[in-house]
Motif scaffolding. Structure first.
Motif, mmCIF file in Angstrom:
data_model
loop_
_atom_site.group_PDB
_atom_site.id
_atom_site.type_symbol
_atom_site.label_atom_id
_atom_site.label_comp_id
_atom_site.label_asym_id
_atom_site.label_seq_id
_atom_site.Cartn_x
_atom_site.Cartn_y
_atom_site.Cartn_z
ATOM 1 N N ASP A 168 13.850 4.605 40.291
ATOM 2 C CA ASP A 168 14.838 4.728 39.230
ATOM 3 C C ASP A 168 16.150 5.141 39.891
ATOM 4 O OD1 ASP A 168 16.368 5.222 37.016
ATOM 5 O OD2 ASP A 168 15.068 6.768 36.161
ATOM 6 N N VAL A 169 17.134 4.239 39.906
ATOM 7 C CA VAL A 169 18.362 4.462 40.680
ATOM 8 C C VAL A 169 19.584 4.234 39.809
ATOM 9 C CG1 VAL A 169 19.657 3.792 42.729
ATOM 10 C CG2 VAL A 169 17.166 3.637 42.746
ATOM 11 N N GLU A 170 20.565 5.122 39.966
ATOM 12 C CA GLU A 170 21.851 4.973 39.310
ATOM 13 C C GLU A 170 22.933 4.920 40.381
ATOM 14 O OE1 GLU A 170 24.755 7.299 36.098
ATOM 15 O OE2 GLU A 170 22.786 8.112 36.620
ATOM 16 N N LEU A 171 23.835 3.947 40.288
ATOM 17 C CA LEU A 171 24.958 3.817 41.215
ATOM 18 C C LEU A 171 26.213 4.321 40.536
ATOM 19 C CD1 LEU A 171 26.064 2.667 43.944
ATOM 20 C CD2 LEU A 171 26.464 0.522 42.711
ATOM 21 N N VAL A 172 26.928 5.237 41.210
ATOM 22 C CA VAL A 172 28.138 5.803 40.604
ATOM 23 C C VAL A 172 29.302 5.684 41.579
ATOM 24 C CG1 VAL A 172 26.814 7.423 39.200
ATOM 25 C CG2 VAL A 172 27.678 8.149 41.441
ATOM 26 N N GLU A 173 30.499 5.641 41.032
ATOM 27 C CA GLU A 173 31.706 5.690 41.858
ATOM 28 C C GLU A 173 31.769 7.044 42.564
ATOM 29 O OE1 GLU A 173 33.922 3.348 42.352
ATOM 30 O OE2 GLU A 173 33.321 1.865 40.836
ATOM 31 N N ASP A 174 32.400 7.061 43.741
ATOM 32 C CA ASP A 174 32.454 8.297 44.516
ATOM 33 C C ASP A 174 33.070 9.456 43.729
ATOM 34 O OD1 ASP A 174 31.479 6.600 46.416
ATOM 35 O OD2 ASP A 174 33.027 6.986 47.905
ATOM 36 N N ASP A 175 34.139 9.180 42.988
ATOM 37 C CA ASP A 175 34.810 10.274 42.278
ATOM 38 C C ASP A 175 34.032 10.743 41.049
ATOM 39 O OD1 ASP A 175 35.255 8.088 40.683
ATOM 40 O OD2 ASP A 175 37.442 8.208 40.700
ATOM 41 N N GLU A 176 33.011 9.992 40.649
ATOM 42 C CA GLU A 176 32.156 10.404 39.540
ATOM 43 C C GLU A 176 30.969 11.244 40.017
ATOM 44 O OE1 GLU A 176 30.794 7.028 37.405
ATOM 45 O OE2 GLU A 176 32.791 6.277 36.935
ATOM 46 N N ALA A 177 30.657 11.174 41.315
ATOM 47 C CA ALA A 177 29.438 11.795 41.836
ATOM 48 C C ALA A 177 29.374 13.306 41.610
ATOM 49 C CB ALA A 177 29.291 11.472 43.319
ATOM 50 N N PRO A 178 30.470 14.066 41.822
ATOM 51 C CA PRO A 178 30.360 15.514 41.609
ATOM 52 C C PRO A 178 29.894 15.890 40.204
ATOM 53 C CG PRO A 178 32.335 15.015 42.852
ATOM 54 C CD PRO A 178 31.772 13.694 42.402
ATOM 55 N N ARG A 179 30.245 15.081 39.208
ATOM 56 C CA ARG A 179 29.821 15.381 37.838
ATOM 57 C C ARG A 179 28.321 15.161 37.657
ATOM 58 N NH1 ARG A 179 34.938 13.098 36.991
ATOM 59 N NH2 ARG A 179 34.133 11.002 36.626
ATOM 60 N N GLN A 180 27.734 14.339 38.527
ATOM 61 C CA GLN A 180 26.290 14.083 38.446
ATOM 62 C C GLN A 180 25.463 15.251 38.977
ATOM 63 O OE1 GLN A 180 25.098 11.251 37.008
ATOM 64 N NE2 GLN A 180 27.245 10.727 36.593
ATOM 65 N N LEU A 181 26.119 16.167 39.675
ATOM 66 C CA LEU A 181 25.392 17.298 40.253
ATOM 67 C C LEU A 181 24.813 18.216 39.186
ATOM 68 C CD1 LEU A 181 27.864 18.050 43.156
ATOM 69 C CD2 LEU A 181 25.435 17.521 43.446
ATOM 70 N N GLU A 182 25.305 18.101 37.969
ATOM 71 C CA GLU A 182 24.755 18.908 36.871
ATOM 72 C C GLU A 182 23.264 18.660 36.695
ATOM 73 O OE1 GLU A 182 25.364 19.340 32.020
ATOM 74 O OE2 GLU A 182 26.807 18.197 33.222
ATOM 75 N N TRP A 183 22.828 17.434 37.031
ATOM 76 C CA TRP A 183 21.415 17.079 36.856
ATOM 77 C C TRP A 183 20.652 17.020 38.179
ATOM 78 C CZ3 TRP A 183 25.447 14.383 34.499
ATOM 79 C CH2 TRP A 183 25.582 14.592 33.122
ATOM 80 N N ALA A 184 21.342 17.165 39.290
ATOM 81 C CA ALA A 184 20.708 16.962 40.594
ATOM 82 C C ALA A 184 19.904 18.177 41.045
ATOM 83 C CB ALA A 184 21.763 16.625 41.640
ATOM 84 N N SER A 185 18.789 17.893 41.747
ATOM 85 C CA SER A 185 17.976 18.944 42.366
ATOM 86 C C SER A 185 18.445 19.217 43.780
ATOM 87 C CB SER A 185 16.504 18.507 42.400
ATOM 88 O OG SER A 185 16.054 18.057 41.157
ATOM 89 N N LEU A 186 18.972 18.185 44.450
ATOM 90 C CA LEU A 186 19.470 18.345 45.806
ATOM 91 C C LEU A 186 20.426 17.215 46.154
ATOM 92 C CD1 LEU A 186 16.936 17.162 48.520
ATOM 93 C CD2 LEU A 186 16.461 16.885 46.095
ATOM 94 N N PHE A 187 21.295 17.497 47.115
ATOM 95 C CA PHE A 187 22.153 16.484 47.727
ATOM 96 C C PHE A 187 21.543 16.191 49.087
ATOM 97 C CE2 PHE A 187 26.258 15.871 50.320
ATOM 98 C CZ PHE A 187 26.204 14.494 50.192
ATOM 99 N N LEU A 188 21.006 14.992 49.255
ATOM 100 C CA LEU A 188 20.320 14.599 50.486
ATOM 101 C C LEU A 188 21.163 13.575 51.223
ATOM 102 C CD1 LEU A 188 17.785 14.613 52.319
ATOM 103 C CD2 LEU A 188 16.842 12.816 50.840
ATOM 104 N N THR A 189 21.498 13.882 52.461
ATOM 105 C CA THR A 189 22.332 12.980 53.252
ATOM 106 C C THR A 189 21.743 12.782 54.642
ATOM 107 O OG1 THR A 189 24.571 12.612 54.125
ATOM 108 C CG2 THR A 189 23.800 14.879 54.063
ATOM 109 N N GLY A 190 22.085 11.668 55.253
ATOM 110 C CA GLY A 190 21.744 11.458 56.648
ATOM 111 C C GLY A 190 22.800 12.094 57.533
ATOM 112 N N ALA A 191 22.790 11.735 58.800
ATOM 113 C CA ALA A 191 23.727 12.325 59.758
ATOM 114 C C ALA A 191 24.148 11.294 60.784
ATOM 115 C CB ALA A 191 23.082 13.516 60.473
ATOM 116 N N ASP A 192 25.410 11.333 61.150
ATOM 117 C CA ASP A 192 25.848 10.588 62.327
ATOM 118 C C ASP A 192 25.726 11.475 63.558
ATOM 119 O OD1 ASP A 192 26.700 7.845 61.606
ATOM 120 O OD2 ASP A 192 27.934 8.913 60.174
ATOM 121 N N THR A 193 26.087 12.733 63.428
ATOM 122 C CA THR A 193 25.924 13.726 64.492
ATOM 123 C C THR A 193 25.756 15.095 63.851
ATOM 124 O OG1 THR A 193 27.449 12.495 65.935
ATOM 125 C CG2 THR A 193 26.921 14.743 66.598
#
Length: 288
Positions: A168-193
């Motif tokens: 189940d995936v939702e795609l959002v614009e970058d500037d909309e993403a912070p507002r989605q944190l209200e429902w998020a359990s975690l922010f998971l990111t990869g790494a370049d370094t």
């Protein structure tokens, strides 16, 4: 500079659609080709490899996987420079194969370690990390929120791939993403370094997302293979001359998950310090 290295350097510099693991593999493949060149001794062959390795690692200074992979191969070759050229070539080829295999095992191990965090979670992610993708496919969360990840917009293809796998995936614009944190359990990111001090280099926008997550008391978790760790602090590394990446300070990161275990960001230095090939490799590369 040998033609194969010149072409590969240009390929890596120009690439904007692949992640660090792909770039690392391409760099290592180029070094294997350099190893096939004529040399009168193991020492001469090592000199050629180091020269080529510096060019390759310097092509994408923000992508630790390239320097890490190249450095690991060079460190192995350096320890056996007394071998005859044919023997050293064989060693380089075997080490290159081991690197590819270890990357696959690393991603699988990280996915397993993230399982508990992902179960029944709402996950916000940024860019299109292959390591994050493997973790999400291994343990599908309740919902995934993907940022578009401008300017390349790689989040679009990433979200479609996850959706095709049944998530189940939702795609959002970058500037909309912070507002989605209200429902998020975690922010998971990869790494370049990830630097010795726990500072993260990743796709531009990662730091602002981590800041927003901290404001909502949502943990930022980084999925990072050991090969992407750098044995230098961010303050001692060359200044990034591109806006494609940004730096996220360790105080915004709750945990860095590697194939060797999960660490608070301010403790990742312990893993770096006990991984000899990182220091050996960066030393041979001139700590680019």
């Amino acid at each position: 500079m040998p033609t194969v290295i010149g072409e590969r350097v240009e390929e890596l510099r120009a690439d904007r659609s692949h992640g660090g693991s792909w770039m690392a593999r391409r760099a290592v493949e180029a070094l294997v080709e350099v190893a096939d060149e004529t040399a009168s001794s193991g020492e001469e062959l090592l000199e050629k490899l180091v020269s080529a390795g510096r060019e390759l690692a310097g092509s994408r200074p923000g992508v630790g996987a390239v320097a890490g992979a190249v450095g690991r191969l060079l460190a192995a070759a350096s320890r056996h420079a007394q071998l005859e050229p044919d023997q050293l070539r064989q060693l380089v080829g075997e080490e290159a194969e081991a690197l590819v295999e270890s990357r696959n095992r690393a991603a699988a191990s990280i996915a397993i370690q993230l399982r508990e965090r992902l179960e029944n979670a709402v996950v916000l992610t940024h860019s299109a990390s292959a390591t994050v993708r493997e973790a999400l496919l291994h343990t599908p969360p309740e919902r995934v929120i993907c940022t578009l990840s401008a300017p390349q917009d790689e989040g679009r293809a990433f979200s479609e791939e996850l959706r095709e796998a049944g998530l189940d995936v939702e795609l959002v614009e970058d500037d909309e993403a912070p507002r989605q944190l209200e429902w998020a359990s975690l922010f998971l990111t990869g790494a370049d370094t990830v630097f010795h001090d726990g500072t993260l280099i990743n796709k531009c926008g990662t730091c602002s997302m981590a800041e927003a997550a901290a404001g909502e008391h949502v943990p930022t978790i980084v999925a990072c293979e050991v090969i992407k760790l750098a044995p230098v602090d961010a303050a001692d590394a060359p200044v990034l001359k591109t806006d494609a990446f940004d730096l996220t300070p360790p105080e915004l990161i709750e945990q860095i998950v590697t194939e060797e275990g999960a660490y608070p960001s301010d403790e990742i230095r312990a893993l770096v310090d006990r991984t000899p090939f990182l220091r050996e490799g960066y030393t041979l590369l001139g700590e680019i």
